[in-house]
Design an enzyme around this catalytic site. Structure first.
Site, PDB file in Angstrom:
ATOM      1  N   HIS A  98       0.658  -1.463  -0.064  1.00 42.30           N
ATOM      2  CA  HIS A  98      -0.196  -0.272   0.241  1.00 42.30           C
ATOM      3  C   HIS A  98       1.094   1.465   0.339  1.00 42.30           C
ATOM      4  O   HIS A  98       1.939   1.439   0.874  1.00 42.30           O
ATOM      5  CB  HIS A  98      -0.337   0.041   1.332  1.00 42.30           C
ATOM      6  CG  HIS A  98      -1.620   1.129   1.163  1.00 42.30           C
ATOM      7  ND1 HIS A  98      -0.928   2.121   2.061  1.00 42.30           N
ATOM      8  CD2 HIS A  98      -2.591   1.844   0.541  1.00 42.30           C
ATOM      9  CE1 HIS A  98      -1.926   3.041   2.601  1.00 42.30           C
ATOM     10  NE2 HIS A  98      -2.901   2.732   1.852  1.00 42.30           N
ATOM     11  N   HIS A 107       1.170  12.104  -1.258  1.00 41.63           N
ATOM     12  CA  HIS A 107       0.453  11.180  -0.754  1.00 41.63           C
ATOM     13  C   HIS A 107      -0.688  12.486   0.067  1.00 41.63           C
ATOM     14  O   HIS A 107      -0.538  12.725   0.488  1.00 41.63           O
ATOM     15  CB  HIS A 107       1.047  11.018   0.591  1.00 41.63           C
ATOM     16  CG  HIS A 107       0.371   9.635   1.142  1.00 41.63           C
ATOM     17  ND1 HIS A 107      -0.832   9.958   2.149  1.00 41.63           N
ATOM     18  CD2 HIS A 107       1.112   8.384   2.166  1.00 41.63           C
ATOM     19  CE1 HIS A 107      -0.921   8.797   3.023  1.00 41.63           C
ATOM     20  NE2 HIS A 107      -0.391   7.751   2.763  1.00 41.63           N
TER      21      HIS A 107
END
Length: 446
Positions: free
Chosen positions: A142, A188
């Site tokens: 992930h 992110h």
């Protein structure tokens, strides 16, 4: 300005040893990882919203290309020695790819010569060679690109080359365009929060690894963070050179039986599968597959350590359709942390040894088994944070082997060296708390 200040505060927090009174902080002996815990604040998390967008549906299958993959492996021999299992894969394939233009249809035929002998082919388990891609479980990283020592926004400890060397075969990351940027980066949530650099750098490293591992199949899932037209991403993906190994599906949407075996993909040199979660354009770029017409996911950024194996995306997917698609099990447990009125989700790193364990309550092994029982087949992807942690380094790979019903081959893990945890407690916690509060005031007023 508020986001930048908050980002600076998060950065400062990540450098500290501790965040709250009474917290037990664990750090890796090689690279420090800050563990954050907290309570739910009742506000909307900065990075906790489940992504959503337009979900593509198809009333019937659309043929993209006609590819004659080998119906058998040609010659497959397995020879056991005292040191290793050596498997020889040989064969050839003739491909005819149809392309439509204003002048009609053209076709070409390409023959692939036999490949050389290789050790531990087919993603480290020769038993998987004859299985369809859709009948294999892999460990996924992930947010693979987001690696930074001590950062609360990071999701992995080791870089993508180490990830692949350790056995990861599914890589996921979110791409965005930085403000005033001219090329896409891996970011992110926001490029102000964590910018892992241009996608060409990371994809180039994957290509380099794939080029020297001719008997492995790697999958890449790109998150379309800006919900941009793929036209904006494709030139940069092409620039990385990875398309020389790309798999192009014959039809859309791809059902379970439509996928080739690993051996077929290896023999044709189509060893990289690439998905885009939103706004894929199969007509223009058939190799950049729409994720959710071929795959569904369990709840995103889970906070529940029971990890219910329910379909979250795409929403309202009928059960019969879900059973005929790949599925990704999100097993990256999160903690909701309140920092001076802001609420964010960060990896629950203090629980990693349990979350990534092969068995036990809240473990990857437990969740994978529950999914297998509920859907009568295992997940295709076990998507985790910090894959190197668990009840022992690399225990996540034992779970994948169990789901694949193969004998687990324990390999050295993880990264260039394996390291354990150490506890940091006592006066250091109080020092860390003081640093956070001091930095916090400075960040907000600065």
């Amino acid at each position: 300005m508020a986001l930048k200040r908050f980002t600076r505060l998060l950065w400062a927090t990540s450098l500290s040893i501790s965040l709250v009174t009474g917290q037990s902080i664990e750090q890796n002996t090689e690279e420090a990882i800050t563990y954050l815990t907290g309570t739910k604040s009742g506000t909307i998390p900065l990075n906790g919203a489940t992504p959503t967008g337009t979900y593509q549906t198809f009333s019937s299958k659309i043929t993209l290309a006609t590819t004659s993959l080998p119906t058998s492996l040609g010659v497959l021999t397995a020879n056991y020695t005292e040191t290793d299992l050596v498997t020889t894969l040989t064969g050839s394939v003739t491909s005819s790819v149809a392309t439509t233009s204003t002048n009609g249809t053209a076709s070409s035929t390409v023959s692939t010569p036999p490949r050389p002998t290789n050790t531990r082919p087919c993603n480290n388990y020769p038993e998987l060679c004859e299985r369809k891609y859709s009948n294999i479980t892999e460990v996924g990283c992930h947010n693979s690109p987001f690696v930074r020592a001590g950062s609360a926004a990071a999701n992995q400890q080791y870089n993508v080359t180490d990830q692949l060397n350790d056995g990861i075969r599914f890589l996921q990351g979110q791409i965005q365009f930085p403000v005033n940027g001219t090329q896409p980066h891996f970011c992110h949530t926001s490029c102000d929060l964590f910018d892992a650099g241009p996608i060409t750098d990371w994809l180039g490293k994957v290509r380099e690894w794939v080029s020297v591992h001719p008997y492995d199949v790697v999958t890449i899932l790109l998150g379309n963070g800006n919900y941009s037209n793929p036209d904006l991403y494709v030139p940069w993906i092409e620039r990385s050179g990875i398309l020389q190994y790309i798999y192009t599906p014959p039809v859309i949407p791809m059902a379970l039986e439509d996928w080739p075996t690993l051996a077929q993909m290896i023999l044709t040199g189509q060893r990289v599968v690439m998905f885009l979660d939103y706004n894929a354009n199969a007509t223009a770029y058939p190799w950049l597959q729409d994720e959710f017409s071929a795959m569904w996911e369990t709840p995103f950024d889970p906070l529940d350590d029971t990890f219910p194996c329910t379909v979250q995306r795409p929403p309202d997917l009928p059960e019969d359709q879900a059973k005929n698609r790949l599925y990704l099990m999100n097993h990256n447990l999160n903690a909701e942390v309140s920092l001076l009125g802001q609420s964010i989700l960060v990896p629950a790193v203090s629980a990693l040894n349990t979350t990534n364990a092969a068995s036990g309550k809240g473990s990857l092994g437990m969740a994978a088994a529950n999914c297998r029982d509920q859907w009568t087949r295992p997940p295709n992807v076990l998507n985790v944070d910090y894959y190197n942690y668990g009840d022992y380094p690399g225990s996540v790979f034992e779970v994948a082997a169990r789901m694949n019903n193969v004998t687990f081959v324990k390999r050295p893990c993880c990264g260039s060296t394996s390291a354990g945890f150490r506890q940091v407690q006592g006066v250091e916690r109080w020092l860390g708390l003081g640093l956070v509060l001091g930095w916090g005031v400075w960040m907000l007023v600065g």
